[in-house]
Scaffold this motif. Sequence first.
Motif, PDB file in Angstrom:
ATOM      1  N   PRO A 102      56.881  48.879  45.774  1.00 11.04           N
ATOM      2  CA  PRO A 102      56.742  50.074  46.611  1.00 11.04           C
ATOM      3  C   PRO A 102      55.286  50.404  46.931  1.00 11.04           C
ATOM      4  CG  PRO A 102      58.339  50.464  44.870  1.00 11.04           C
ATOM      5  CD  PRO A 102      57.682  49.162  44.559  1.00 11.04           C
ATOM      6  N   TYR A 103      54.387  50.143  46.007  1.00 11.85           N
ATOM      7  CA  TYR A 103      52.971  50.420  46.238  1.00 11.85           C
ATOM      8  C   TYR A 103      52.380  49.449  47.259  1.00 11.85           C
ATOM      9  CZ  TYR A 103      53.577  53.153  41.980  1.00 11.85           C
ATOM     10  OH  TYR A 103      54.028  54.053  41.050  1.00 11.85           O
ATOM     11  N   LEU A 104      52.749  48.182  47.148  1.00  5.69           N
ATOM     12  CA  LEU A 104      52.250  47.198  48.103  1.00  5.69           C
ATOM     13  C   LEU A 104      52.739  47.511  49.511  1.00  5.69           C
ATOM     14  CD1 LEU A 104      52.775  43.899  46.052  1.00  5.69           C
ATOM     15  CD2 LEU A 104      50.696  45.282  46.220  1.00  5.69           C
ATOM     16  N   GLU A 105      53.975  47.953  49.593  1.00  2.00           N
ATOM     17  CA  GLU A 105      54.543  48.260  50.911  1.00  2.00           C
ATOM     18  C   GLU A 105      53.961  49.550  51.490  1.00  2.00           C
ATOM     19  OE1 GLU A 105      58.694  48.394  50.141  1.00  2.00           O
ATOM     20  OE2 GLU A 105      58.894  46.220  49.865  1.00  2.00           O
ATOM     21  N   ALA A 106      53.767  50.553  50.650  1.00  8.23           N
ATOM     22  CA  ALA A 106      53.324  51.863  51.138  1.00  8.23           C
ATOM     23  C   ALA A 106      51.833  51.911  51.433  1.00  8.23           C
ATOM     24  CB  ALA A 106      53.690  52.946  50.128  1.00  8.23           C
ATOM     25  N   PHE A 107      51.053  51.041  50.762  1.00  7.03           N
ATOM     26  CA  PHE A 107      49.595  51.163  50.843  1.00  7.03           C
ATOM     27  C   PHE A 107      48.964  49.806  51.161  1.00  7.03           C
ATOM     28  CE2 PHE A 107      51.113  54.319  47.685  1.00  7.03           C
ATOM     29  CZ  PHE A 107      50.871  55.458  48.448  1.00  7.03           C
ATOM     30  N   PRO A 108      48.910  49.447  52.421  1.00  7.59           N
ATOM     31  CA  PRO A 108      48.364  48.142  52.810  1.00  7.59           C
ATOM     32  C   PRO A 108      46.905  47.932  52.404  1.00  7.59           C
ATOM     33  CG  PRO A 108      49.564  49.146  54.632  1.00  7.59           C
ATOM     34  CD  PRO A 108      49.434  50.188  53.580  1.00  7.59           C
ATOM     35  N   SER A 109      46.157  49.021  52.211  1.00 10.72           N
ATOM     36  CA  SER A 109      44.746  48.886  51.856  1.00 10.72           C
ATOM     37  C   SER A 109      44.514  48.753  50.350  1.00 10.72           C
ATOM     38  CB  SER A 109      43.948  50.089  52.371  1.00 10.72           C
ATOM     39  OG  SER A 109      44.357  51.288  51.724  1.00 10.72           O
ATOM     40  N   LEU A 110      45.562  48.813  49.564  1.00 11.21           N
ATOM     41  CA  LEU A 110      45.431  48.764  48.114  1.00 11.21           C
ATOM     42  C   LEU A 110      44.895  47.410  47.659  1.00 11.21           C
ATOM     43  CD1 LEU A 110      46.018  49.952  45.257  1.00 11.21           C
ATOM     44  CD2 LEU A 110      48.327  48.993  45.471  1.00 11.21           C
ATOM     45  N   ARG A 111      43.803  47.437  46.895  1.00 10.79           N
ATOM     46  CA  ARG A 111      43.225  46.236  46.301  1.00 10.79           C
ATOM     47  C   ARG A 111      43.389  46.327  44.782  1.00 10.79           C
ATOM     48  NH1 ARG A 111      43.337  42.717  49.936  1.00 10.79           N
ATOM     49  NH2 ARG A 111      42.047  41.443  48.547  1.00 10.79           N
ATOM     50  N   LEU A 112      43.537  45.172  44.140  1.00 12.47           N
ATOM     51  CA  LEU A 112      43.932  45.150  42.742  1.00 12.47           C
ATOM     52  C   LEU A 112      42.944  44.393  41.865  1.00 12.47           C
ATOM     53  CD1 LEU A 112      47.729  44.359  43.187  1.00 12.47           C
ATOM     54  CD2 LEU A 112      46.718  46.583  42.636  1.00 12.47           C
ATOM     55  N   THR A 113      42.837  44.878  40.633  1.00 14.26           N
ATOM     56  CA  THR A 113      42.284  44.108  39.523  1.00 14.26           C
ATOM     57  C   THR A 113      43.472  43.600  38.721  1.00 14.26           C
ATOM     58  OG1 THR A 113      40.214  45.348  39.361  1.00 14.26           O
ATOM     59  CG2 THR A 113      40.973  44.244  37.377  1.00 14.26           C
ATOM     60  N   ALA A 114      43.608  42.295  38.626  1.00 19.12           N
ATOM     61  CA  ALA A 114      44.780  41.709  37.974  1.00 19.12           C
ATOM     62  C   ALA A 114      44.498  41.464  36.499  1.00 19.12           C
ATOM     63  CB  ALA A 114      45.163  40.394  38.658  1.00 19.12           C
ATOM     64  N   ASP A 115      45.211  42.172  35.648  1.00 20.40           N
ATOM     65  CA  ASP A 115      45.242  41.870  34.219  1.00 20.40           C
ATOM     66  C   ASP A 115      46.697  41.645  33.853  1.00 20.40           C
ATOM     67  OD1 ASP A 115      45.208  41.695  31.475  1.00 20.40           O
ATOM     68  OD2 ASP A 115      43.619  43.177  31.231  1.00 20.40           O
ATOM     69  N   ILE A 116      47.126  40.409  33.998  1.00 19.65           N
ATOM     70  CA  ILE A 116      48.556  40.112  33.827  1.00 19.65           C
ATOM     71  C   ILE A 116      48.960  40.036  32.369  1.00 19.65           C
ATOM     72  CG2 ILE A 116      48.778  39.015  36.084  1.00 19.65           C
ATOM     73  CD1 ILE A 116      48.634  36.309  34.622  1.00 19.65           C
ATOM     74  N   SER A 117      47.986  40.108  31.446  1.00 22.64           N
ATOM     75  CA  SER A 117      48.366  40.168  30.036  1.00 22.64           C
ATOM     76  C   SER A 117      49.204  41.409  29.767  1.00 22.64           C
ATOM     77  CB  SER A 117      47.116  40.163  29.150  1.00 22.64           C
ATOM     78  OG  SER A 117      46.372  41.356  29.301  1.00 22.64           O
ATOM     79  N   HIS A 118      48.923  42.506  30.487  1.00 20.11           N
ATOM     80  CA  HIS A 118      49.716  43.720  30.335  1.00 20.11           C
ATOM     81  C   HIS A 118      51.153  43.483  30.803  1.00 20.11           C
ATOM     82  CE1 HIS A 118      46.391  46.352  29.241  1.00 20.11           C
ATOM     83  NE2 HIS A 118      45.677  45.824  30.219  1.00 20.11           N
ATOM     84  N   TRP A 119      51.295  42.805  31.905  1.00 29.70           N
ATOM     85  CA  TRP A 119      52.635  42.555  32.445  1.00 29.70           C
ATOM     86  C   TRP A 119      53.449  41.641  31.533  1.00 29.70           C
ATOM     87  CZ3 TRP A 119      52.167  41.752  38.484  1.00 29.70           C
ATOM     88  CH2 TRP A 119      51.900  43.010  39.079  1.00 29.70           C
ATOM     89  N   CYS A 120      52.783  40.726  30.802  1.00 34.33           N
ATOM     90  CA  CYS A 120      53.507  39.874  29.861  1.00 34.33           C
ATOM     91  C   CYS A 120      54.223  40.716  28.811  1.00 34.33           C
ATOM     92  CB  CYS A 120      52.548  38.902  29.166  1.00 34.33           C
ATOM     93  SG  CYS A 120      51.854  37.626  30.230  1.00 34.33           S
TER      94      CYS A 120
END
Length: 234
Positions: A102-120
Motif C-alpha cells: 500500500p505504501y509503494l502504491e500510494a507514495f511513488p516518491s517514497l525511497r527506502l533504506t533496505a534492512d531485510i534482516s528485520h523482515w526475516c
Amino acid sequence: MLEALAAADLALVLEVVTGGDYVPEPTRSPESHLAELERQLERGAAYQPLKVTVITGCDHWRWPLQEGFWSRALELAAASGLPVSFETHRSRSFYSPWMIHPYLEAFPSLRLTADISHWCVVAERLMTPELEPIASIAPRVDHIHARVGHPQGPSVGHPFAPEWAEALEAHRRCWQLFLAARAPGASPATVTPEFGPDGYLPQIPFTRAPVADLLAINAAMACWIRAGALDPAA
C-alpha cells in the motif's frame, strides 16, 4: 566531527530516529513523530550528509493514520533538500514485507533504506529476490544496511561462519538485486555494514561475552563487499 570526516576522506550517512528511541514509545502521536522529523532534518543539514536514512512511523497505526502521516513525512523530506530514504525496520510502518505494497502504491516518491534482516524475523523466513516484496522494493532502494539476519533473529553470530552460509547468500542476492535495480543516472547506492552491539550480537550465556568481535565482523563485511561480492557477475 566534520573535520574528522574530512581528514579521513569519509562521507556521512546520517540516521534520524523519531518516537523517542529505536522502538517508538506507543503513546507518541503521528504529529509528535512529524515534529521530531522536521526538527532533526533541519539540524541534519549542518552535517552535510551524503544521505539520510530515517526510522519513523509506527507499526500499530491504522491505514488512515499511516496515509496522512506519510504524506506529510514525504513533504518534509522533500522540503529538506536532503537525500532521504526510510528504513524497513521492525516496530515501524514498514515492519513487514507483506504490508509494504500500500505504501509503494500510494507514495511513488517514497525511497527506502533496505534492512531485510528485520523482515526475516517478522516473516520467519529468509528474504530472497524471488519473493514479491523484495522485487517490488528493489527500484526504491537508495541505501542498504548490510546486516545478516535469520528466521529467528535480526543478526547471525558471524556472517562468514559456515553455519550461516545460506543466510549470507540470501542477503547477498537481495542486495545484489537492489544495486542492479538502480535507475540509469541515479546517484550511487550506498551500503553500511550494520552489525551492532545493542541486542543484535548474540552473547554467551552467563558471561554475556559476545560470540564474535563486532569491529572484525563489520570490517570483514565491508571488505567482502568492496571485493566485489555484490557485482552482477558474482
